[in-house]
Design an enzyme around this catalytic site. Structure first.
Site, PDB file in Angstrom:
ATOM      1  N   ARG A  67       0.719  -1.333  -0.062  1.00 37.16           N
ATOM      2  CA  ARG A  67      -0.146  -0.064   0.283  1.00 37.16           C
ATOM      3  C   ARG A  67       0.915   1.160  -0.100  1.00 37.16           C
ATOM      4  O   ARG A  67       0.488   2.214  -0.441  1.00 37.16           O
ATOM      5  CB  ARG A  67      -0.811   0.083   1.241  1.00 37.16           C
ATOM      6  CG  ARG A  67      -1.701   1.350   1.243  1.00 37.16           C
ATOM      7  CD  ARG A  67      -2.940   1.058   2.219  1.00 37.16           C
ATOM      8  NE  ARG A  67      -2.504   0.706   3.449  1.00 37.16           N
ATOM      9  CZ  ARG A  67      -2.146   1.426   4.607  1.00 37.16           C
ATOM     10  NH1 ARG A  67      -1.800   2.760   4.368  1.00 37.16           N
ATOM     11  NH2 ARG A  67      -1.877   0.696   5.498  1.00 37.16           N
ATOM     12  N   TYR A 120     -16.506  16.869 -14.905  1.00 38.67           N
ATOM     13  CA  TYR A 120     -16.827  15.570 -14.668  1.00 38.67           C
ATOM     14  C   TYR A 120     -18.174  15.640 -13.621  1.00 38.67           C
ATOM     15  O   TYR A 120     -17.640  16.281 -12.424  1.00 38.67           O
ATOM     16  CB  TYR A 120     -16.024  14.600 -14.561  1.00 38.67           C
ATOM     17  CG  TYR A 120     -16.549  13.425 -14.071  1.00 38.67           C
ATOM     18  CD1 TYR A 120     -17.328  12.498 -14.999  1.00 38.67           C
ATOM     19  CD2 TYR A 120     -16.188  12.566 -12.767  1.00 38.67           C
ATOM     20  CE1 TYR A 120     -17.675  11.377 -14.494  1.00 38.67           C
ATOM     21  CE2 TYR A 120     -16.535  11.352 -12.314  1.00 38.67           C
ATOM     22  CZ  TYR A 120     -17.346  10.562 -13.303  1.00 38.67           C
ATOM     23  OH  TYR A 120     -17.706   9.412 -12.982  1.00 38.67           O
ATOM     24  N   ASP A 192      -7.831  18.345 -15.315  1.00 39.49           N
ATOM     25  CA  ASP A 192      -8.199  16.846 -15.513  1.00 39.49           C
ATOM     26  C   ASP A 192      -7.944  16.535 -16.939  1.00 39.49           C
ATOM     27  O   ASP A 192      -8.519  17.334 -17.832  1.00 39.49           O
ATOM     28  CB  ASP A 192      -9.573  16.489 -15.142  1.00 39.49           C
ATOM     29  CG  ASP A 192     -10.440  15.183 -15.425  1.00 39.49           C
ATOM     30  OD1 ASP A 192      -9.506  14.430 -16.064  1.00 39.49           O
ATOM     31  OD2 ASP A 192     -11.040  14.849 -14.963  1.00 39.49           O
ATOM     32  N   LYS A 217      -9.568   5.516 -18.697  1.00 35.33           N
ATOM     33  CA  LYS A 217      -9.811   5.738 -20.163  1.00 35.33           C
ATOM     34  C   LYS A 217      -8.739   5.621 -21.026  1.00 35.33           C
ATOM     35  O   LYS A 217      -8.447   4.412 -20.978  1.00 35.33           O
ATOM     36  CB  LYS A 217     -10.375   7.216 -20.003  1.00 35.33           C
ATOM     37  CG  LYS A 217     -11.605   7.377 -18.939  1.00 35.33           C
ATOM     38  CD  LYS A 217     -12.935   6.922 -19.259  1.00 35.33           C
ATOM     39  CE  LYS A 217     -13.812   7.256 -18.169  1.00 35.33           C
ATOM     40  NZ  LYS A 217     -13.675   7.266 -16.612  1.00 35.33           N
TER      41      LYS A 217
END
Ligand SMILES: Cc1ncc(COP(=O)(O)O)c(C=O)c1O
Length: 422
Positions: A67, A120, A192, A217
């Site tokens: 992590r 978004y 973004d 994406k």
């Protein structure tokens, strides 16, 4: 030799960086060309002394617990940083996690985030619903208001967030102008870059402070990995990484492997998708059942000149307004045979989406108007198939619908939005 020792690396073209960037050849056992996936969640120390050095932060690059850091994840991060021309990058479990970490690293209770209203929907909700719970306030401004940021920003305004091109109607923000306005306002600017990718624009080179991605994406590129990323200075990324590590928003190594593999072909995929989008936009412009095409590659598009200045291609997303409203959109989408209706973009397959029931679902009428979305709006995310096959499928679906006999009136788009919302 590893990539950092290669003095010619900085001058290489993006397609070469996409394939080779981020590699560490000495980490690859048996001379394998492709780096293995490090699934191990734990890494042992050779000695107590080594553990002590790690704990004191004296070991430059070592691993302890996945992590915190992982070799496969680190390769994806180095590759993205190289692609964006950033000092550093951190990858996260989704684009949404990247957004949260990017903003949480900047803001504390009492601070404010200013964002464009054309971003978004999930980002809007993170800013309003999640950050709002921690007494971080927000305001949303139009693209036209960006040059006025120095007057709009307050003493506690910490971040300015925007997208270019916007979803779904491809409006553009002038990157250099936004960077300068934020700089004068003393506000950290983040964009973004999901839609454009570093293949088409590198915002950091225009003075933007940081870049965020939904790597789900184009970066991943095959609709099979959920991931996110933030790129910027080493100092800022260290702060974002700390939030990601502490909240467990870091990326799993199997997902990081898919992401790094996807990025190798980013350049060729994005270029192919842009070529398809251009042909698609030209084919639909003037079609009797399409009232408007939104694509900055078209010379009469309002964003064309700016796109030419700051982008090296016009993107893979094309939005259209159908003649009609929701009923026509329903018939059209149901008549498609090759193009699938699904909410994402940036994969090798062409997708169609209906913003009113996906990205902009639940938006108020005013928000929809600001986003330029109506019941007639349909978004296409062009993949890398042969453009002729996509155009043929879309045209047969348009032609199979007798729009004149539909129960909907034509062009009364905002009323359709209202009736679907109420
Ligand atoms: C432009 C943009 N930013 C951020 C996100 C959120 O990314 P993710 O779905 O990977 O959390 C999306 C997702 O659709 C997006 O389209």
């Amino acid at each position: 030799m590893n990539s950092e020792e290669d003095s010619t690396a900085a001058t290489r073209s993006l397609s070469t960086i996409a394939v080779h960037g981020g590699k560490r050849t000495h980490e690859q056992p048996f001379g394998s060309v492709v780096a293995p996936v490090f699934h191990s969640t734990i890494y042992g120390f050779e000695s107590f002394a080594e553990m002590r050095r790690y704990a004191r932060g004296e070991l430059k690059e070592s691993y302890f617990y996945s992590r915190y850091a992982n070799p496969t994840v680190a390769e994806a991060e180095r590759k993205l940083a190289a692609l964006e021309g950033a000092e550093s990058a951190v990858v996260t479990s989704s684009g949404s996690a990247a957004t949260f970490c990017a903003l949480a690293a900047l803001c504390e209770a009492g601070d404010e985030v200013i964002a464009c209203e054309t971003i978004y929907g999930g980002t809007t909700r993170i800013i309003e619903e999640v950050l709002g719970r921690f007494n971080i306030s927000s305001r949303f401004i139009s693209i036209e208001d960006i040059p006025n940021l120095p007057e709009i920003a307050r003493e506690r305004t910490r971040a300015f967030w925007f997208e270019t091109p916007t979803n779904p109607t491809n409006r553009l923000v002038d990157l250099a102008q936004a960077a300068e306005a934020a700089r004068v306002a003393n506000v950290f600017s983040i964009t973004d870059n999901t839609f454009a990718t570093p293949v088409l624009q590198r915002p950091l080179g225009h003075g933007i402070n940081a870049v965020m991605h939904s790597a789900t994406k184009y970066l991943g590129g095959h609709s099979d990995v959920t991931a996110g990323a933030v790129a910027g200075t080493s100092e800022y990324i260290a702060r974002v990484r700390r939030i990601a590590v502490l909240t467990g928003a870091t990326l799993d190594p199997a997902a990081a492997y898919l992401l790094a593999r996807g990025m190798k072909t980013l350049e060729v995929r994005v270029r192919a998708s842009c070529e398809n989008a251009m042909r698609f936009a030209q084919a639909l412009r003037g079609h009797e059942k399409v009232s408007r095409v939104y694509y900055p590659g078209l010379e009469d598009d309002p964003g064309h000149a700016l796109a030419r200045r700051q982008m090296s291609g016009f993107g893979g997303v094309v939005a259209v307004d159908l003649v009609g409203g929701e009923a026509e959109a329903e018939r059209f989408l149901d008549a498609l045979k090759l193009v699938r209706c699904a909410p994402s973009l940036g994969g090798v397959e062409t997708l169609v989406s209906y913003p009113l029931y996906s990205s902009h679902n639940g938006f108020s009428d005013e928000q929809l108007r600001a986003a330029g979305v109506s019941a007639a709006t349909v978004r296409f995310a062009l993949g890398i198939e042969a453009a002729d096959d996509i155009i043929a499928d879309v045209k047969q679906a348009l032609n199979s619908i007798d729009f004149k006999n539909s129960e909907h009136r034509t062009q009364d788009k905002n009323n359709d939005v209202l009736s679907s919302e109420s």
